[in-house]
Design a protein around this motif. Structure first.
Motif, PDB file in Angstrom:
ATOM      1  N   LEU A 182      -2.916   0.128   7.026  1.00  0.00           N
ATOM      2  CA  LEU A 182      -2.698  -0.476   5.494  1.00  0.00           C
ATOM      3  C   LEU A 182      -1.796  -1.015   6.100  1.00  0.00           C
ATOM      4  CD1 LEU A 182      -3.574   1.495   3.002  1.00  0.00           C
ATOM      5  CD2 LEU A 182      -0.801   3.037   3.996  1.00  0.00           C
ATOM      6  N   ARG A 183      -0.589  -1.653   6.387  1.00  0.00           N
ATOM      7  CA  ARG A 183       0.054  -2.850   6.387  1.00  0.00           C
ATOM      8  C   ARG A 183      -0.841  -3.846   6.384  1.00  0.00           C
ATOM      9  NH1 ARG A 183       2.645  -0.477  10.343  1.00  0.00           N
ATOM     10  NH2 ARG A 183       2.625  -1.910  11.816  1.00  0.00           N
ATOM     11  N   GLY A 184      -1.833  -4.574   7.457  1.00  0.00           N
ATOM     12  CA  GLY A 184      -3.229  -4.838   6.781  1.00  0.00           C
ATOM     13  C   GLY A 184      -3.236  -5.466   5.457  1.00  0.00           C
ATOM     14  N   PHE A 185      -4.050  -4.755   5.269  1.00  0.00           N
ATOM     15  CA  PHE A 185      -4.591  -4.228   3.770  1.00  0.00           C
ATOM     16  C   PHE A 185      -3.239  -4.736   2.780  1.00  0.00           C
ATOM     17  CE2 PHE A 185      -5.261  -1.834  -0.438  1.00  0.00           C
ATOM     18  CZ  PHE A 185      -6.439  -2.484  -0.132  1.00  0.00           C
ATOM     19  N   HIS A 186      -1.951  -4.503   2.863  1.00  0.00           N
ATOM     20  CA  HIS A 186      -1.021  -4.644   1.931  1.00  0.00           C
ATOM     21  C   HIS A 186      -1.283  -6.384   2.683  1.00  0.00           C
ATOM     22  CE1 HIS A 186       2.194  -4.743  -0.839  1.00  0.00           C
ATOM     23  NE2 HIS A 186       2.977  -5.423  -0.066  1.00  0.00           N
ATOM     24  N   ARG A 187      -1.275  -6.928   3.038  1.00  0.00           N
ATOM     25  CA  ARG A 187      -1.151  -8.381   3.231  1.00  0.00           C
ATOM     26  C   ARG A 187      -1.985  -9.391   3.227  1.00  0.00           C
ATOM     27  NH1 ARG A 187       0.775  -6.683   8.567  1.00  0.00           N
ATOM     28  NH2 ARG A 187      -1.155  -6.831   9.284  1.00  0.00           N
ATOM     29  N   ALA A 188      -3.510  -8.246   3.286  1.00  0.00           N
ATOM     30  CA  ALA A 188      -5.114  -9.638   2.587  1.00  0.00           C
ATOM     31  C   ALA A 188      -5.114  -8.996   1.057  1.00  0.00           C
ATOM     32  CB  ALA A 188      -5.746  -8.864   2.792  1.00  0.00           C
ATOM     33  N   TYR A 189      -3.766  -8.283   0.722  1.00  0.00           N
ATOM     34  CA  TYR A 189      -4.345  -7.744  -1.262  1.00  0.00           C
ATOM     35  C   TYR A 189      -3.033  -7.444  -1.563  1.00  0.00           C
ATOM     36  CZ  TYR A 189      -9.282  -7.389  -0.713  1.00  0.00           C
ATOM     37  OH  TYR A 189     -10.487  -7.645   0.099  1.00  0.00           O
ATOM     38  N   PRO A 190      -1.590  -8.402  -1.369  1.00  0.00           N
ATOM     39  CA  PRO A 190       0.106  -8.388  -1.612  1.00  0.00           C
ATOM     40  C   PRO A 190      -0.590  -7.684  -3.536  1.00  0.00           C
ATOM     41  CG  PRO A 190      -0.476 -10.417  -1.660  1.00  0.00           C
ATOM     42  CD  PRO A 190      -2.524 -10.103  -1.150  1.00  0.00           C
ATOM     43  N   GLY A 191      -1.228  -8.257  -3.906  1.00  0.00           N
ATOM     44  CA  GLY A 191      -1.335  -7.403  -5.173  1.00  0.00           C
ATOM     45  C   GLY A 191      -1.953  -6.078  -6.387  1.00  0.00           C
ATOM     46  N   THR A 244     -11.402  -1.547  -2.888  1.00  0.00           N
ATOM     47  CA  THR A 244     -11.590  -2.884  -2.215  1.00  0.00           C
ATOM     48  C   THR A 244     -11.176  -2.082  -0.320  1.00  0.00           C
ATOM     49  OG1 THR A 244     -10.450  -3.815  -4.357  1.00  0.00           O
ATOM     50  CG2 THR A 244      -9.208  -4.473  -2.487  1.00  0.00           C
ATOM     51  N   LEU A 245     -10.307  -0.952  -0.793  1.00  0.00           N
ATOM     52  CA  LEU A 245      -9.954  -0.438   0.638  1.00  0.00           C
ATOM     53  C   LEU A 245     -10.453  -0.669   2.071  1.00  0.00           C
ATOM     54  CD1 LEU A 245      -7.337   0.446   2.451  1.00  0.00           C
ATOM     55  CD2 LEU A 245      -7.105   3.067   1.436  1.00  0.00           C
ATOM     56  N   ARG A 246     -11.833   0.171   1.321  1.00  0.00           N
ATOM     57  CA  ARG A 246     -12.972   0.345   2.220  1.00  0.00           C
ATOM     58  C   ARG A 246     -13.197  -0.956   2.651  1.00  0.00           C
ATOM     59  NH1 ARG A 246     -16.551   4.405  -1.692  1.00  0.00           N
ATOM     60  NH2 ARG A 246     -17.815   3.604  -0.372  1.00  0.00           N
ATOM     61  N   ALA A 247     -13.747  -1.839   1.446  1.00  0.00           N
ATOM     62  CA  ALA A 247     -14.196  -2.782   2.446  1.00  0.00           C
ATOM     63  C   ALA A 247     -13.410  -3.453   3.347  1.00  0.00           C
ATOM     64  CB  ALA A 247     -15.007  -3.544   0.773  1.00  0.00           C
ATOM     65  N   GLY A 295      -6.599   1.912 -12.504  1.00  0.00           N
ATOM     66  CA  GLY A 295      -6.396   0.828 -11.691  1.00  0.00           C
ATOM     67  C   GLY A 295      -5.166   0.035 -12.288  1.00  0.00           C
ATOM     68  N   SER A 296      -3.936   1.170 -13.332  1.00  0.00           N
ATOM     69  CA  SER A 296      -3.245   0.573 -13.724  1.00  0.00           C
ATOM     70  C   SER A 296      -1.520   1.301 -12.521  1.00  0.00           C
ATOM     71  CB  SER A 296      -2.221   1.338 -14.712  1.00  0.00           C
ATOM     72  OG  SER A 296      -2.521   2.699 -15.040  1.00  0.00           O
ATOM     73  N   ARG A 297      -2.032   2.507 -11.797  1.00  0.00           N
ATOM     74  CA  ARG A 297      -1.017   2.982 -10.885  1.00  0.00           C
ATOM     75  C   ARG A 297      -1.414   2.305  -9.336  1.00  0.00           C
ATOM     76  NH1 ARG A 297      -3.990   6.435  -7.548  1.00  0.00           N
ATOM     77  NH2 ARG A 297      -5.455   8.016  -8.736  1.00  0.00           N
ATOM     78  N   PRO A 298      -0.842   3.021  -9.046  1.00  0.00           N
ATOM     79  CA  PRO A 298      -0.466   2.570  -7.222  1.00  0.00           C
ATOM     80  C   PRO A 298      -2.143   3.542  -6.656  1.00  0.00           C
ATOM     81  CG  PRO A 298       1.927   2.545  -7.580  1.00  0.00           C
ATOM     82  CD  PRO A 298       0.450   3.137  -8.933  1.00  0.00           C
ATOM     83  N   LEU A 299      -2.217   2.619  -5.348  1.00  0.00           N
ATOM     84  CA  LEU A 299      -3.456   3.278  -4.892  1.00  0.00           C
ATOM     85  C   LEU A 299      -2.611   4.605  -3.660  1.00  0.00           C
ATOM     86  CD1 LEU A 299      -6.444   4.001  -4.331  1.00  0.00           C
ATOM     87  CD2 LEU A 299      -5.562   2.242  -2.569  1.00  0.00           C
ATOM     88  N   ARG A 300      -2.519   5.270  -4.134  1.00  0.00           N
ATOM     89  CA  ARG A 300      -1.921   6.552  -2.993  1.00  0.00           C
ATOM     90  C   ARG A 300      -2.675   6.753  -2.026  1.00  0.00           C
ATOM     91  NH1 ARG A 300      -1.760   9.634  -8.161  1.00  0.00           N
ATOM     92  NH2 ARG A 300       0.167   9.012  -9.185  1.00  0.00           N
ATOM     93  N   VAL A 301      -1.991   6.637  -0.199  1.00  0.00           N
ATOM     94  CA  VAL A 301      -2.688   6.293   0.611  1.00  0.00           C
ATOM     95  C   VAL A 301      -1.976   7.410   1.869  1.00  0.00           C
ATOM     96  CG1 VAL A 301      -4.457   5.983   3.091  1.00  0.00           C
ATOM     97  CG2 VAL A 301      -3.902   4.288   0.496  1.00  0.00           C
ATOM     98  N   ASP A 302      -2.346   8.497   2.553  1.00  0.00           N
ATOM     99  CA  ASP A 302      -1.915   9.552   3.120  1.00  0.00           C
ATOM    100  C   ASP A 302      -1.612   8.458   4.978  1.00  0.00           C
ATOM    101  OD1 ASP A 302      -1.196  11.258   5.015  1.00  0.00           O
ATOM    102  OD2 ASP A 302      -2.566  12.135   5.069  1.00  0.00           O
ATOM    103  N   VAL A 303      -1.233   8.994   5.510  1.00  0.00           N
ATOM    104  CA  VAL A 303      -1.106   8.936   6.849  1.00  0.00           C
ATOM    105  C   VAL A 303      -0.251   9.532   8.156  1.00  0.00           C
ATOM    106  CG1 VAL A 303      -1.816   6.004   7.086  1.00  0.00           C
ATOM    107  CG2 VAL A 303       0.935   6.678   6.962  1.00  0.00           C
TER     108      VAL A 303
END
Length: 318
Positions: A104-113, A285-288, A85-93
């Motif tokens: 993943l960019r769309g997810f970042h735009r929807a959840y910039p925090g 949150t990413l999965r949803a 919860g305090s570290r970044p979410l690490r995702v591979d593409v």
């Protein structure tokens, strides 16, 4: 080095008294004295001089204080880097220009925090090992290759089926087509130097070749997308496949054509992989988000079984 002793040293140096440091740390004054004594023994120097006013730093104590503070800051950052919860979410593409990166960019735009660490691992085996070890939280992959089922502790869900397009130069025989039937590509040379035997994308294209009699060449070194585009632009006999959502820019003079492939349309199946016991709150949150944004008009996920599309039979269903 004992971080509790270092923390006690810093508290005592800032307070100027062992008693106040003990109160701040919620330990006894005796415990403070023991920790300081142990630290002095490990360093081989005196850190404090006892005076009537309390405890004063020696010259060695003054020299050690800024480094002790930095040790504590580094320790805090180290703990924060792995604290859920305090570290970044690490995702591979697979790559930074493809469809998964766009999701993943769309997810970042929807959840910039939500902080993200985006990595690019080589193949599905490397990605699965990283998910299982906790090195990454999730990976976008095509699963599963023939004979290589996912481990039982790895979950997956199909999130996008990306249509393939034919990319040609301006002088290619199919350059003027508005679309091209898959069967019509038999006999044409399709050059894809990025295909590596044993990878999940190699398995995908092997099945495509076997089912439709295509000729896909992976000869020569892979110098990257820019060199591929240069070659396709200059060689009328060559074409290549490209995902519909792959983002590439090329010089205007190249005259490249992106042509939809139809009857059926081959789609590359992107799935999200994660460890079933991963507790990172942003993973849910990413999965949803993916479930909501990749759903069809009726709210259900689009399926590769839709009429007019093709994926290998070994690809996991939605």
């Amino acid at each position: 080095m004992d971080l509790d002793a270092v923390r006690t040293f810093v508290a005592a140096a800032e307070a100027g008294q062992f008693q106040e440091a003990a109160a701040e740390l919620a330990v006894t004054q005796q415990a403070v004295s023991k920790r300081i004594a142990a630290l002095e023994r490990s360093l081989g120097v005196r850190l404090f001089l006892r005076t009537a006013r309390g405890a004063e730093l020696t010259i060695d104590g003054q020299a050690f204080l800024p480094h002790a503070r930095e040790l504590l800051r580094v320790a805090e950052r180290a703990v924060a880097s792995v604290r859920t919860g305090s570290r970044p979410l690490r995702v591979d593409v697979i790559n930074l220009r493809g469809a998964a990166s766009g999701l993943l960019r769309g997810f970042h735009r929807a959840y910039p925090g939500i902080e993200l660490d985006v990595v690019t691992l080589f193949d599905i085996e490397t990605a699965v090992a990283a998910v299982r070890s906790g090195a990454i939280d999730a990976s976008f992959r095509a699963v599963a290759a023939p004979g290589r089922p996912l481990p039982e502790d790895i979950e997956s869900v199909r999130v996008a089926d990306e249509p393939l397009q034919l990319l040609t130069g301006p002088d290619h025989a199919l350059a003027g087509a508005r679309s091209v039937a898959l069967a019509r590509l038999a006999g044409h040379r399709i050059w894809m130097p990025g295909i590596v035997p044993g990878t999940e994308w190699a398995a995908y294209y092997d099945d495509l070749v076997a089912e439709f009699g295509l000729t896909i060449e992976a000869t020569g070194p892979n110098f990257g997308s820019d060199a591929l585009l240069d070659t396709i632009a200059d060689t009328p006999a060559l074409a290549t496949f490209m995902g519909e959502h792959t983002r590439l820019v090329w010089p205007t003079g190249h005259g490249l054509r992106r042509i939809p492939v139809t009857d059926p349309t081959p789609v590359y199946p992107h799935s999200l992989l994660w460890h079933r016991d991963n507790p990172h709150p942003a993973l849910g949150t990413l999965r949803a988000h993916l479930a909501a944004t990749t759903a069809g008009p009726g709210g259900e996920p689009d399926t590769a079984a839709a009429a007019g599309t093709w994926v290998p039979g070994w690809v996991l269903p939605r």
